[in-house]
Write a protein that holds these residues in place. Sequence first.
Motif, PDB file in Angstrom:
ATOM      1  N   ASN A  79      19.421  -2.447  -6.946  1.00  0.00           N
ATOM      2  CA  ASN A  79      18.033  -2.852  -6.896  1.00  0.00           C
ATOM      3  C   ASN A  79      17.530  -1.366  -7.457  1.00  0.00           C
ATOM      4  OD1 ASN A  79      17.804  -5.378  -6.299  1.00  0.00           O
ATOM      5  ND2 ASN A  79      17.999  -4.755  -4.017  1.00  0.00           N
ATOM      6  N   LYS A  80      17.997  -0.773  -8.341  1.00  0.00           N
ATOM      7  CA  LYS A  80      17.527   0.634  -8.728  1.00  0.00           C
ATOM      8  C   LYS A  80      16.241   0.613  -9.397  1.00  0.00           C
ATOM      9  CE  LYS A  80      21.899   2.824  -9.623  1.00  0.00           C
ATOM     10  NZ  LYS A  80      23.000   3.145 -10.516  1.00  0.00           N
ATOM     11  N   ASN A  81      15.984  -0.589 -10.171  1.00  0.00           N
ATOM     12  CA  ASN A  81      14.501  -0.478 -10.696  1.00  0.00           C
ATOM     13  C   ASN A  81      13.575  -0.974 -10.002  1.00  0.00           C
ATOM     14  OD1 ASN A  81      15.946  -3.131 -10.275  1.00  0.00           O
ATOM     15  ND2 ASN A  81      14.463  -4.038 -11.744  1.00  0.00           N
ATOM     16  N   ILE A  82      13.794  -1.705  -8.917  1.00  0.00           N
ATOM     17  CA  ILE A  82      12.667  -1.703  -7.875  1.00  0.00           C
ATOM     18  C   ILE A  82      12.356  -0.575  -7.077  1.00  0.00           C
ATOM     19  CG2 ILE A  82      12.028  -3.065  -5.664  1.00  0.00           C
ATOM     20  CD1 ILE A  82      13.444  -5.569  -7.034  1.00  0.00           C
ATOM     21  N   PHE A  83      13.562   0.112  -6.817  1.00  0.00           N
ATOM     22  CA  PHE A  83      13.523   1.558  -6.129  1.00  0.00           C
ATOM     23  C   PHE A  83      12.639   2.685  -6.956  1.00  0.00           C
ATOM     24  CE2 PHE A  83      16.225   0.118  -3.025  1.00  0.00           C
ATOM     25  CZ  PHE A  83      16.043   1.004  -1.913  1.00  0.00           C
ATOM     26  N   HIS A  96       0.712  -1.056  -0.021  1.00  0.00           N
ATOM     27  CA  HIS A  96      -0.181   0.046   0.217  1.00  0.00           C
ATOM     28  C   HIS A  96       0.830   1.239  -0.166  1.00  0.00           C
ATOM     29  CE1 HIS A  96      -3.816  -1.785   0.506  1.00  0.00           C
ATOM     30  NE2 HIS A  96      -3.174  -2.788   1.439  1.00  0.00           N
ATOM     31  N   GLU A  97       0.325   2.362  -0.557  1.00  0.00           N
ATOM     32  CA  GLU A  97       1.009   3.505  -0.187  1.00  0.00           C
ATOM     33  C   GLU A  97       1.078   4.075   0.926  1.00  0.00           C
ATOM     34  OE1 GLU A  97      -0.837   7.510  -1.387  1.00  0.00           O
ATOM     35  OE2 GLU A  97      -0.664   6.686  -3.127  1.00  0.00           O
ATOM     36  N   ASN A  98       2.425   4.600   1.396  1.00  0.00           N
ATOM     37  CA  ASN A  98       2.751   4.912   2.574  1.00  0.00           C
ATOM     38  C   ASN A  98       3.291   3.815   3.469  1.00  0.00           C
ATOM     39  OD1 ASN A  98       2.143   7.769   2.263  1.00  0.00           O
ATOM     40  ND2 ASN A  98      -0.029   7.371   2.593  1.00  0.00           N
ATOM     41  N   THR A  99       3.242   2.831   3.035  1.00  0.00           N
ATOM     42  CA  THR A  99       4.091   1.634   3.707  1.00  0.00           C
ATOM     43  C   THR A  99       5.487   1.852   3.807  1.00  0.00           C
ATOM     44  OG1 THR A  99       2.630   0.037   2.721  1.00  0.00           O
ATOM     45  CG2 THR A  99       4.640  -0.842   3.618  1.00  0.00           C
ATOM     46  N   VAL A 100       6.124   1.369   4.816  1.00  0.00           N
ATOM     47  CA  VAL A 100       7.454   1.640   5.370  1.00  0.00           C
ATOM     48  C   VAL A 100       8.209   0.233   5.201  1.00  0.00           C
ATOM     49  CG1 VAL A 100       9.290   2.217   6.935  1.00  0.00           C
ATOM     50  CG2 VAL A 100       7.163   3.517   6.816  1.00  0.00           C
ATOM     51  N   ILE A 158       9.397   4.343  -5.174  1.00  0.00           N
ATOM     52  CA  ILE A 158       9.123   5.715  -5.550  1.00  0.00           C
ATOM     53  C   ILE A 158       7.775   5.840  -5.962  1.00  0.00           C
ATOM     54  CG2 ILE A 158       9.644   7.793  -6.566  1.00  0.00           C
ATOM     55  CD1 ILE A 158      12.665   6.931  -6.278  1.00  0.00           C
ATOM     56  N   HIS A 159       7.492   5.279  -7.108  1.00  0.00           N
ATOM     57  CA  HIS A 159       5.996   5.407  -7.596  1.00  0.00           C
ATOM     58  C   HIS A 159       4.988   5.228  -6.894  1.00  0.00           C
ATOM     59  CE1 HIS A 159       2.697   4.105 -10.415  1.00  0.00           C
ATOM     60  NE2 HIS A 159       3.180   5.165 -10.896  1.00  0.00           N
ATOM     61  N   ASN A 160       5.104   4.169  -5.965  1.00  0.00           N
ATOM     62  CA  ASN A 160       4.068   3.762  -5.010  1.00  0.00           C
ATOM     63  C   ASN A 160       4.044   4.473  -3.647  1.00  0.00           C
ATOM     64  OD1 ASN A 160       3.230   1.850  -6.949  1.00  0.00           O
ATOM     65  ND2 ASN A 160       4.496   0.234  -6.124  1.00  0.00           N
TER      66      ASN A 160
END
Length: 121
Positions: free
Chosen positions: A98-102, A84-88, A106-108
């Motif tokens: 892991n730049k692609n996952i980062f 979910h958005e705002n998950t830590v 950021i998008h989420n």
Amino acid sequence: MQISIIKEISSREQRVAASPESVKLLLRLGVDVLIEEGAGVLSGFFDESFQSAGAKIVNRTECLNANVCLCVQMPSKDDVNKMHENTVLVGMLNPYENKNIFNDLIHNKITACCMELIPRI
């Protein structure tokens, strides 16, 4: 608030992000602790020991829906997209590899805490 511990997906990773003892400490903060089924088996911690400590054993989807998600290594891109958005997300996330996952984090709008980048002094 819910804090979850997910099972590692790498076949080479035997660690888990929490122990039954650390679960007890988290519970003292007044949060719910969710452990993915079988998350600690390779570390010698079985689901029953986490349940005895007060954690709830749940499936991966429920863990990914928690407010805070603890891991040892970066979860898969698919897992990140289920959060979910705002998950830590807290773990050794290896941002350089892991730049692609980062980009998905950021998008989420997921906050990432890379434990390997925190000074040890």
